[in-house]
Motif scaffolding. Structure first.
Motif, mmCIF file in Angstrom:
data_model
loop_
_atom_site.group_PDB
_atom_site.id
_atom_site.type_symbol
_atom_site.label_atom_id
_atom_site.label_comp_id
_atom_site.label_asym_id
_atom_site.label_seq_id
_atom_site.Cartn_x
_atom_site.Cartn_y
_atom_site.Cartn_z
ATOM 1 N N CYS A 182 -4.456 -19.583 -17.293
ATOM 2 C CA CYS A 182 -3.441 -20.096 -18.217
ATOM 3 C C CYS A 182 -3.911 -21.385 -18.889
ATOM 4 O O CYS A 182 -3.448 -21.719 -19.988
ATOM 5 C CB CYS A 182 -2.121 -20.330 -17.498
ATOM 6 S SG CYS A 182 -1.172 -18.819 -17.234
ATOM 7 N N LYS A 183 -4.819 -22.099 -18.265
ATOM 8 C CA LYS A 183 -5.388 -23.307 -18.868
ATOM 9 C C LYS A 183 -6.475 -22.969 -19.876
ATOM 10 O O LYS A 183 -6.763 -23.764 -20.765
ATOM 11 C CB LYS A 183 -5.958 -24.217 -17.788
ATOM 12 C CG LYS A 183 -4.908 -24.807 -16.889
ATOM 13 C CD LYS A 183 -5.532 -25.631 -15.789
ATOM 14 C CE LYS A 183 -4.467 -26.126 -14.829
ATOM 15 N NZ LYS A 183 -5.043 -26.811 -13.669
ATOM 16 N N VAL A 184 -7.088 -21.806 -19.717
ATOM 17 C CA VAL A 184 -8.167 -21.384 -20.606
ATOM 18 C C VAL A 184 -7.619 -20.624 -21.809
ATOM 19 O O VAL A 184 -7.972 -20.911 -22.947
ATOM 20 C CB VAL A 184 -9.198 -20.522 -19.840
ATOM 21 C CG1 VAL A 184 -10.237 -19.945 -20.779
ATOM 22 C CG2 VAL A 184 -9.852 -21.325 -18.723
ATOM 23 N N TYR A 185 -6.772 -19.644 -21.564
ATOM 24 C CA TYR A 185 -6.208 -18.823 -22.630
ATOM 25 C C TYR A 185 -5.100 -19.578 -23.347
ATOM 26 O O TYR A 185 -4.475 -20.473 -22.778
ATOM 27 C CB TYR A 185 -5.648 -17.515 -22.060
ATOM 28 C CG TYR A 185 -6.702 -16.458 -21.864
ATOM 29 C CD1 TYR A 185 -6.862 -15.432 -22.782
ATOM 30 C CD2 TYR A 185 -7.541 -16.499 -20.766
ATOM 31 C CE1 TYR A 185 -7.834 -14.465 -22.615
ATOM 32 C CE2 TYR A 185 -8.530 -15.532 -20.587
ATOM 33 C CZ TYR A 185 -8.664 -14.521 -21.521
ATOM 34 O OH TYR A 185 -9.637 -13.571 -21.359
ATOM 35 N N PHE A 186 -4.842 -19.192 -24.568
ATOM 36 C CA PHE A 186 -3.746 -19.775 -25.336
ATOM 37 C C PHE A 186 -2.496 -18.960 -25.051
ATOM 38 O O PHE A 186 -2.081 -18.112 -25.849
ATOM 39 C CB PHE A 186 -4.104 -19.811 -26.824
ATOM 40 C CG PHE A 186 -5.223 -20.760 -27.105
ATOM 41 C CD1 PHE A 186 -4.986 -22.113 -27.250
ATOM 42 C CD2 PHE A 186 -6.534 -20.307 -27.178
ATOM 43 C CE1 PHE A 186 -6.021 -23.012 -27.488
ATOM 44 C CE2 PHE A 186 -7.579 -21.186 -27.418
ATOM 45 C CZ PHE A 186 -7.323 -22.537 -27.564
ATOM 46 N N VAL A 187 -1.925 -19.207 -23.884
ATOM 47 C CA VAL A 187 -0.820 -18.423 -23.371
ATOM 48 C C VAL A 187 0.210 -19.361 -22.741
ATOM 49 O O VAL A 187 -0.142 -20.397 -22.192
ATOM 50 C CB VAL A 187 -1.327 -17.386 -22.334
ATOM 51 C CG1 VAL A 187 -1.964 -18.069 -21.141
ATOM 52 C CG2 VAL A 187 -0.228 -16.465 -21.870
ATOM 53 N N ASP A 188 1.470 -18.987 -22.860
ATOM 54 C CA ASP A 188 2.544 -19.683 -22.162
ATOM 55 C C ASP A 188 3.053 -18.739 -21.084
ATOM 56 O O ASP A 188 3.495 -17.623 -21.394
ATOM 57 C CB ASP A 188 3.688 -20.025 -23.118
ATOM 58 C CG ASP A 188 3.249 -20.977 -24.220
ATOM 59 O OD1 ASP A 188 2.510 -21.925 -23.918
ATOM 60 O OD2 ASP A 188 3.650 -20.754 -25.383
ATOM 61 N N LEU A 189 2.982 -19.166 -19.836
ATOM 62 C CA LEU A 189 3.515 -18.383 -18.725
ATOM 63 C C LEU A 189 4.993 -18.727 -18.594
ATOM 64 O O LEU A 189 5.352 -19.850 -18.257
ATOM 65 C CB LEU A 189 2.763 -18.699 -17.429
ATOM 66 C CG LEU A 189 3.230 -17.981 -16.168
ATOM 67 C CD1 LEU A 189 3.061 -16.475 -16.315
ATOM 68 C CD2 LEU A 189 2.473 -18.497 -14.965
ATOM 69 N N LEU A 190 5.840 -17.762 -18.888
ATOM 70 C CA LEU A 190 7.286 -17.986 -18.897
ATOM 71 C C LEU A 190 7.944 -17.616 -17.577
ATOM 72 O O LEU A 190 9.010 -18.126 -17.256
ATOM 73 C CB LEU A 190 7.922 -17.189 -20.041
ATOM 74 C CG LEU A 190 7.347 -17.470 -21.429
ATOM 75 C CD1 LEU A 190 7.959 -16.532 -22.459
ATOM 76 C CD2 LEU A 190 7.538 -18.921 -21.816
ATOM 77 N N GLY A 191 7.326 -16.714 -16.837
ATOM 78 C CA GLY A 191 7.879 -16.293 -15.558
ATOM 79 C C GLY A 191 6.917 -15.368 -14.842
ATOM 80 O O GLY A 191 6.004 -14.814 -15.446
ATOM 81 N N PHE A 192 7.123 -15.234 -13.538
ATOM 82 C CA PHE A 192 6.293 -14.333 -12.754
ATOM 83 C C PHE A 192 7.038 -13.909 -11.504
ATOM 84 O O PHE A 192 7.987 -14.567 -11.076
ATOM 85 C CB PHE A 192 4.951 -14.967 -12.374
ATOM 86 C CG PHE A 192 5.078 -16.155 -11.467
ATOM 87 C CD1 PHE A 192 5.040 -16.004 -10.092
ATOM 88 C CD2 PHE A 192 5.238 -17.424 -11.979
ATOM 89 C CE1 PHE A 192 5.169 -17.093 -9.246
ATOM 90 C CE2 PHE A 192 5.357 -18.526 -11.158
ATOM 91 C CZ PHE A 192 5.323 -18.348 -9.782
ATOM 92 N N CYS A 193 6.583 -12.795 -10.939
ATOM 93 C CA CYS A 193 7.117 -12.304 -9.678
ATOM 94 C C CYS A 193 5.985 -11.621 -8.935
ATOM 95 O O CYS A 193 5.339 -10.722 -9.472
ATOM 96 C CB CYS A 193 8.254 -11.319 -9.937
ATOM 97 S SG CYS A 193 8.999 -10.689 -8.422
ATOM 98 N N LEU A 194 5.705 -12.079 -7.733
ATOM 99 C CA LEU A 194 4.667 -11.480 -6.895
ATOM 100 C C LEU A 194 5.334 -10.649 -5.815
ATOM 101 O O LEU A 194 6.153 -11.147 -5.065
ATOM 102 C CB LEU A 194 3.802 -12.556 -6.235
ATOM 103 C CG LEU A 194 3.012 -13.450 -7.166
ATOM 104 C CD1 LEU A 194 2.281 -14.520 -6.373
ATOM 105 C CD2 LEU A 194 2.040 -12.639 -7.980
ATOM 106 N N MET A 195 4.960 -9.391 -5.764
ATOM 107 C CA MET A 195 5.513 -8.470 -4.783
ATOM 108 C C MET A 195 4.401 -8.092 -3.796
ATOM 109 O O MET A 195 3.281 -8.564 -3.912
ATOM 110 C CB MET A 195 6.055 -7.223 -5.489
ATOM 111 C CG MET A 195 7.005 -7.527 -6.642
ATOM 112 S SD MET A 195 8.480 -8.394 -6.133
ATOM 113 C CE MET A 195 9.430 -7.041 -5.511
ATOM 114 N N GLY A 196 4.720 -7.241 -2.853
ATOM 115 C CA GLY A 196 3.734 -6.853 -1.846
ATOM 116 C C GLY A 196 2.618 -5.975 -2.359
ATOM 117 O O GLY A 196 1.523 -5.955 -1.799
#
Length: 107
Positions: free
Chosen positions: A27-41
């Motif tokens: 996310c620091k390299v790409y020109f992207v905004d991380l708005l949310g995430f969910c990590l599952m099993g």
């Protein structure tokens, strides 16, 4: 979203930490905004917004290139547009997350 083909829940806390570290670094390299995430099993979801390539100048691209390849690295001027397209591509962003995560966990 990305899901593993493995049965059960192969992503334990250590793997989830590696995955999130990979996402944070990219996310620091790409020109992207991380708005949310969910990590599952056995899978993860990301909500991102890719920034348009026409908003970026050559200095922005050179700075991100150095973040990815090291401060001493030099980008060739004819590569700037290709790298600009890569760093604003959702497909390349996801590919690098998956490959980076796989490399960490294969070692």
């Amino acid at each position: 979203m990305s899901r593993t083909a493995l049965d059960g829940f192969p992503l334990q806390d250590t793997e989830k930490d590696h995955l999130m570290a990979t996402v944070a670094r990219l996310c620091k390299v790409y020109f992207v905004d991380l708005l949310g995430f969910c990590l599952m099993g056995n899978h993860f979801h990301l909500v991102v917004r890719m920034n348009p390539s026409d908003d970026l100048n050559d200095e922005d691209i050179t700075e991100r290139y150095k973040l990815l390849y090291g401060k001493e690295s030099r980008i060739i001027p004819c590569q700037i547009n290709d790298f600009r397209n890569r760093l604003t591509s959702l497909g390349d962003f996801m590919k690098d997350i998956k490959q980076g995560f796989t490399r960490l966990n294969a070692a």
